[in-house]
Design a protein around this motif. Structure first.
Motif, mmCIF file in Angstrom:
data_model
loop_
_atom_site.group_PDB
_atom_site.id
_atom_site.type_symbol
_atom_site.label_atom_id
_atom_site.label_comp_id
_atom_site.label_asym_id
_atom_site.label_seq_id
_atom_site.Cartn_x
_atom_site.Cartn_y
_atom_site.Cartn_z
ATOM 1 N N THR A 290 3.153 -5.040 10.938
ATOM 2 C CA THR A 290 3.488 -5.903 12.347
ATOM 3 C C THR A 290 2.524 -6.443 13.089
ATOM 4 O OG1 THR A 290 1.335 -3.566 12.708
ATOM 5 C CG2 THR A 290 4.028 -2.511 12.981
ATOM 6 N N SER A 291 2.223 -7.216 11.509
ATOM 7 C CA SER A 291 1.379 -8.478 11.710
ATOM 8 C C SER A 291 1.891 -10.046 11.326
ATOM 9 C CB SER A 291 -0.236 -8.531 10.741
ATOM 10 O OG SER A 291 -0.163 -7.179 10.824
ATOM 11 N N GLY A 292 3.514 -10.247 11.428
ATOM 12 C CA GLY A 292 3.397 -11.453 11.403
ATOM 13 C C GLY A 292 4.878 -11.293 10.929
ATOM 14 N N GLY A 293 5.271 -10.566 9.662
ATOM 15 C CA GLY A 293 5.987 -10.466 8.711
ATOM 16 C C GLY A 293 5.773 -11.226 7.712
ATOM 17 N N ASP A 294 6.993 -11.364 6.785
ATOM 18 C CA ASP A 294 6.863 -12.943 5.852
ATOM 19 C C ASP A 294 5.822 -14.060 6.305
ATOM 20 O OD1 ASP A 294 7.947 -10.574 4.132
ATOM 21 O OD2 ASP A 294 9.521 -11.778 4.142
ATOM 22 N N GLU A 295 6.738 -14.058 7.721
ATOM 23 C CA GLU A 295 5.141 -15.726 7.885
ATOM 24 C C GLU A 295 3.718 -15.124 7.541
ATOM 25 O OE1 GLU A 295 6.146 -19.452 11.266
ATOM 26 O OE2 GLU A 295 7.593 -17.391 10.862
ATOM 27 N N GLY A 296 3.525 -14.092 8.858
ATOM 28 C CA GLY A 296 2.439 -14.439 8.886
ATOM 29 C C GLY A 296 1.177 -13.346 7.677
ATOM 30 N N ARG A 297 2.627 -12.989 6.375
ATOM 31 C CA ARG A 297 1.610 -12.703 5.405
ATOM 32 C C ARG A 297 1.192 -14.185 4.598
ATOM 33 N NH1 ARG A 297 5.109 -8.826 0.208
ATOM 34 N NH2 ARG A 297 3.649 -7.318 1.038
ATOM 35 N N SER A 298 2.070 -14.534 4.478
ATOM 36 C CA SER A 298 2.380 -16.070 3.847
ATOM 37 C C SER A 298 1.371 -16.655 3.956
ATOM 38 C CB SER A 298 4.004 -17.168 3.874
ATOM 39 O OG SER A 298 4.829 -16.342 3.333
ATOM 40 N N ARG A 299 1.438 -16.763 5.562
ATOM 41 C CA ARG A 299 -0.676 -17.746 6.309
ATOM 42 C C ARG A 299 -1.716 -17.201 5.791
ATOM 43 N NH1 ARG A 299 -3.390 -16.044 9.961
ATOM 44 N NH2 ARG A 299 -1.215 -14.455 10.449
ATOM 45 N N ARG A 300 -1.311 -15.674 5.687
ATOM 46 C CA ARG A 300 -2.605 -14.438 5.085
ATOM 47 C C ARG A 300 -2.923 -14.795 3.244
ATOM 48 N NH1 ARG A 300 -0.581 -11.306 9.252
ATOM 49 N NH2 ARG A 300 0.474 -10.464 7.313
ATOM 50 N N TYR A 301 -1.489 -15.678 2.962
ATOM 51 C CA TYR A 301 -1.993 -15.371 1.334
ATOM 52 C C TYR A 301 -2.868 -17.043 1.759
ATOM 53 C CZ TYR A 301 -0.792 -14.312 -3.420
ATOM 54 O OH TYR A 301 -1.250 -14.263 -4.110
ATOM 55 N N LYS A 302 -1.880 -17.617 2.100
ATOM 56 C CA LYS A 302 -2.641 -18.880 2.276
ATOM 57 C C LYS A 302 -4.555 -19.509 2.937
ATOM 58 C CE LYS A 302 0.296 -20.690 4.419
ATOM 59 N NZ LYS A 302 1.624 -22.207 4.565
ATOM 60 N N GLN A 303 -4.467 -18.495 3.396
ATOM 61 C CA GLN A 303 -6.254 -18.087 3.936
ATOM 62 C C GLN A 303 -6.929 -18.196 2.504
ATOM 63 O OE1 GLN A 303 -5.480 -16.493 7.423
ATOM 64 N NE2 GLN A 303 -6.969 -17.848 8.302
ATOM 65 N N ILE A 304 -5.917 -17.084 1.963
ATOM 66 C CA ILE A 304 -7.457 -15.882 0.827
ATOM 67 C C ILE A 304 -7.764 -16.931 -0.013
ATOM 68 C CG2 ILE A 304 -7.261 -14.551 -0.571
ATOM 69 C CD1 ILE A 304 -8.530 -13.630 2.385
ATOM 70 N N MET A 305 -6.144 -17.788 -0.058
ATOM 71 C CA MET A 305 -6.031 -18.502 -1.572
ATOM 72 C C MET A 305 -7.355 -19.803 -1.286
ATOM 73 S SD MET A 305 -3.048 -19.898 -3.732
ATOM 74 C CE MET A 305 -3.114 -21.421 -2.678
ATOM 75 N N ALA A 306 -7.439 -20.317 -0.606
ATOM 76 C CA ALA A 306 -7.848 -21.709 -0.284
ATOM 77 C C ALA A 306 -9.274 -21.725 -0.086
ATOM 78 C CB ALA A 306 -7.685 -21.995 0.817
ATOM 79 N N ALA A 307 -9.568 -20.178 0.511
ATOM 80 C CA ALA A 307 -11.131 -19.903 0.487
ATOM 81 C C ALA A 307 -12.150 -19.293 -0.647
ATOM 82 C CB ALA A 307 -11.002 -18.030 1.835
#
Length: 414
Positions: A290-307
């Motif tokens: 309920t947090s944006g599906g696969d697209e939301g997961r990809s966005r969060r994954y990029k945030q964590i990796m960049a950080a």
């Protein structure tokens, strides 16, 4: 009265003294005189030397110090060539020592040899993208006590580095994207990209991305959720802006993440920018229902990796701890030399705007399985090359065009 044997001494007493005379006649009396003469000569020479030093010292101008005393000031001249040589030598020694330390610390990765593998890169694509280094970063769903073989990739990120400037684009590919890949028996099939690793490992994943998206990926890095948690904790946590709609999902799945990676989940109590620990950051990557599906997961994954990457660049002294605790959980086909070239260029890296792929797609069931079908593969690839590589009016390769048609024929979606 002297004996007659000393008579010859008196016969020569008015002679001019010389050592030769003494040696010639071996007269004891003159021998004594010779020793005395030589002592006097040495004293005269020493006294003359002292006098000369006194004269020289008195000739040197002296500055007045405290209490009227005079001190001699010495002038030093910089030898610029010698100084430059010493500095250059020091820099070279530090570079050699630093390089040796880097190669020592990066020995702990789980290495895979793909030197003879087929990366499925089109010749024209290789030429067009020669100015870019594209690396696939794959998040495996393998648990802490499981190996990577047979696992699926929960997250797929392509780190695209422009060699001339160091600019970085993070391209996230949705895990359910319908693409062409090698199956278990070696045949080629259309399936969701997350299964490519399950069928034939990281090499199959990057070959599928190259074949379907016209890319030139030759390097991959695979890590599980434990590696993410350990890396974040090693770096002292990372700052993330948690949105209100993400809190419930994080608190719902946090305890399960803690079991998978080891540790304890601390509940998130409020939204906003905050420091997440390893378990929290890993949970943040995983949620999607309920947090944006696969697209939301990809966005969060990029945030964590960049950080994580940015903070690691600012804390190079953490490399040893990362090497011992995190690197063994990371599988890669990158050589240590390739890692080294990436590391020495790290100071010039600049993270630009991220890109999600595909942009236009159908998300739904085909049969009883959910897929993300690009609409169409061709137009989504053209958009990717325009945004990531500045290729306007890009014409896809013959292989990409063929796969595009196969997807349309297989799904009826275009």
């Amino acid at each position: 009265m002297r004996s007659k044997r000393y008579k010859k001494t008196y016969e020569f007493k008015d002679e001019k003294y010389s050592p030769e005379l003494i040696r010639k006649y071996e007269d004891p009396e003159y021998a004594k005189a010779a020793e005395k003469y030589e002592r006097q000569a040495r004293r005269r020479q020493t006294g003359s030397s002292r006098k000369q030093h006194t004269v020289r010292d008195s000739a040197v101008p002296q500055s007045k110090g405290k209490g009227g005393s005079r001190k001699t000031k010495k002038k030093y001249r910089w030898n610029k060539k010698k100084m430059f040589r010493n500095i250059l030598t020091l820099i070279l020694l530090l570079a050699v020592a630093g390089s040796g330390l880097f190669f020592y610390l990066t020995r702990n990765f789980d290495k895979v040899d793909t030197s003879n593998a087929d990366f499925a890169i089109d010749d024209q694509v290789a030429d067009d993208l020669s100015g870019y280094r594209n690396i696939a970063i794959l998040g495996s769903d393998a648990r802490a006590d499981e190996g990577y073989d047979g696992s699926r990739t929960d997250a797929i990120i392509i780190m695209s580095i422009k060699k001339s400037t160091g600019d970085i684009r993070l391209i996230s590919v949705m895990r359910d994207s319908y693409l062409k890949m090698e199956y278990l028996d070696g045949s080629m099939v259309l399936d969701k990209i997350t299964h490519a690793h399950h069928y034939a490992g990281g090499m199959n994943t990057i070959a599928s991305l190259n074949r379907s998206l016209d890319l030139n990926i030759k390097e991959f890095v695979i890590f599980n959720w434990k590696a993410v948690a350990d890396a974040v904790d090693c770096l002292g946590g990372i700052k993330i802006n948690v949105k209100p709609n993400e809190i419930n999902d994080m608190n719902k799945w946090g305890n399960e993440t803690a079991v998978n990676v080891g540790g304890t989940y601390n509940k998130i109590t409020e939204a906003g920018k905050q420091t997440l620990d390893g378990v929290q950051a890993t949970t943040y990557c995983r949620i999607r229902k309920t947090s944006g599906g696969d697209e939301g997961r990809s966005r969060r994954y990029k945030q964590i990796m960049a950080a994580v990457m940015k903070k690691a660049m600012l804390q190079p002294w953490k490399l040893n701890e990362l090497s011992e605790t995190v690197f063994p959980n990371i599988r890669t086909n990158m050589s240590q030399f390739k890692m080294y070239t990436a590391a020495i260029n790290a100071p010039r890296y600049d993270f630009g705007k991220s890109i999600s792929w595909p942009k236009v797609y159908y998300a739904g069931y085909l049969g009883n399985i959910s897929y993300v079908v690009p609409q169409t593969l061709e137009t989504n690839v053209q958009r990717l090359h325009r945004l990531a590589f500045g290729q306007d009016n890009y014409s896809v390769s013959a292989t990409c065009s063929q796969i595009n048609q196969e997807i349309i024929n297989d799904t009826g979606i275009y």
